[in-house]
Design a protein around this motif. Structure first.
Motif, PDB file in Angstrom:
ATOM      1  N   SER A  37       0.740  -1.074  -0.095  1.00  0.00           N
ATOM      2  CA  SER A  37      -0.275   0.133   0.060  1.00  0.00           C
ATOM      3  C   SER A  37       0.923   1.385  -0.040  1.00  0.00           C
ATOM      4  O   SER A  37       2.102   1.296   0.559  1.00  0.00           O
ATOM      5  N   PHE A  38       0.317   2.313  -0.618  1.00  0.00           N
ATOM      6  CA  PHE A  38       0.902   3.585  -0.464  1.00  0.00           C
ATOM      7  C   PHE A  38      -0.015   4.656  -0.624  1.00  0.00           C
ATOM      8  O   PHE A  38      -1.063   4.617  -1.134  1.00  0.00           O
ATOM      9  N   THR A  39       0.505   5.882  -0.134  1.00  0.00           N
ATOM     10  CA  THR A  39      -0.199   7.087   0.101  1.00  0.00           C
ATOM     11  C   THR A  39       0.207   8.052  -0.762  1.00  0.00           C
ATOM     12  O   THR A  39       1.473   8.668  -0.309  1.00  0.00           O
ATOM     13  N   LEU A  40      -0.700   8.467  -1.801  1.00  0.00           N
ATOM     14  CA  LEU A  40      -0.146   9.628  -2.402  1.00  0.00           C
ATOM     15  C   LEU A  40      -0.595  11.003  -2.008  1.00  0.00           C
ATOM     16  O   LEU A  40      -1.752  11.116  -1.374  1.00  0.00           O
ATOM     17  N   ARG A  41       0.372  11.998  -1.728  1.00  0.00           N
ATOM     18  CA  ARG A  41      -0.018  13.083  -1.058  1.00  0.00           C
ATOM     19  C   ARG A  41      -0.006  14.273  -2.325  1.00  0.00           C
ATOM     20  O   ARG A  41       0.626  14.101  -3.212  1.00  0.00           O
TER      21      ARG A  41
END
Length: 229
Positions: free
Chosen positions: A187-191
């Protein structure tokens, strides 16, 4: 030489037409062979195609064998095919981190002759996972977008032979993708993504230790972003 290959040579010799026969096809074309370790370390899967030959008729069968080492006198084993006409085969129980390469021999048996291709490979050098699966997106508070995915189901032991991932994304209408990674999480959070536009996001996988090559990109996941504050 494997018994099946000896039998094929004997049958072809007994049935081949006399030299100089009118309409004799051109020399048999060689199979174009490629091997990939998409299920490392369980198996290596090999695939091939056969370029068409002029004036060729009749069906073609294949005999696939392999040995460990390039020496011609080494012991050979059958590369598993579903049928003699199949254009793929599987090598099981591969030796990991061997300094000695494997040698695959694919022999095409035509009504008018035979042709063979030899392909050397080291399993770790031909690792190419299938693309990650179930890529999904969710909104987070602020200008953030969470991306989640699963390892490919064909990769047998993701907790032991770990993968790393790259993510690429772009806004609808943008000319180029932006990339992030590699990362080991799924998983990864694009900011700081922009509000309102539609985003297209894909994920690719590679062996954690950089063996082989990056997978193809996953099917795209898209979302129209309406970001909360």
């Amino acid at each position: 030489m494997a018994p099946r290959l000896l039998l094929a040579l004997a049958l072809w010799a007994s049935c081949s037409p006399c030299s100089g026969r009118e309409g004799t096809p051109a020399a048999p074309t060689q199979p174009l062979v490629q091997c990939r370790a998409i299920r490392y370390p369980i198996a290596v899967d090999c695939f091939w195609t056969l370029p068409p030959a002029a004036n060729s008729t009749g069906s073609t069968s294949f005999i696939a064998t392999y040995r460990l080492g390039v020496a011609a006198h080494g012991e050979s084993w059958s590369c598993l095919q579903q049928t003699p006409e199949a254009t793929s085969c599987t090598i099981l129980d591969i030796q990991m981190f061997s300094m000695v390469p494997y040698m695959l021999n694919v022999t095409a048996v035509h009504p008018w002759g035979i042709s063979s291709s030899f392909v050397p490979f080291v399993p770790e050098h031909i690792i190419k996972p299938d693309p990650p699966e179930s890529v999904r997106l969710s909104h987070l508070p602020g200008q953030q977008l969470r991306v989640q995915w699963e390892p490919p189901r064909s990769w047998p032991f993701p907790k032991i032979f770990s993968l790393k991932y790259r993510i690429r994304y772009k806004r609808h209408g943008a000319a180029r993708f932006r990339q992030v990674g590699p990362i080991e999480a799924t998983s990864f959070t694009l900011r700081a993504v922009r509000p309102q536009p539609k985003y297209c996001i894909q994920v690719a996988a590679q062996d954690l230790m950089d063996y082989g090559e990056l997978s193809d990109w996953s099917l795209p996941a898209t979302v129209s972003v309406t970001l909360g504050k």
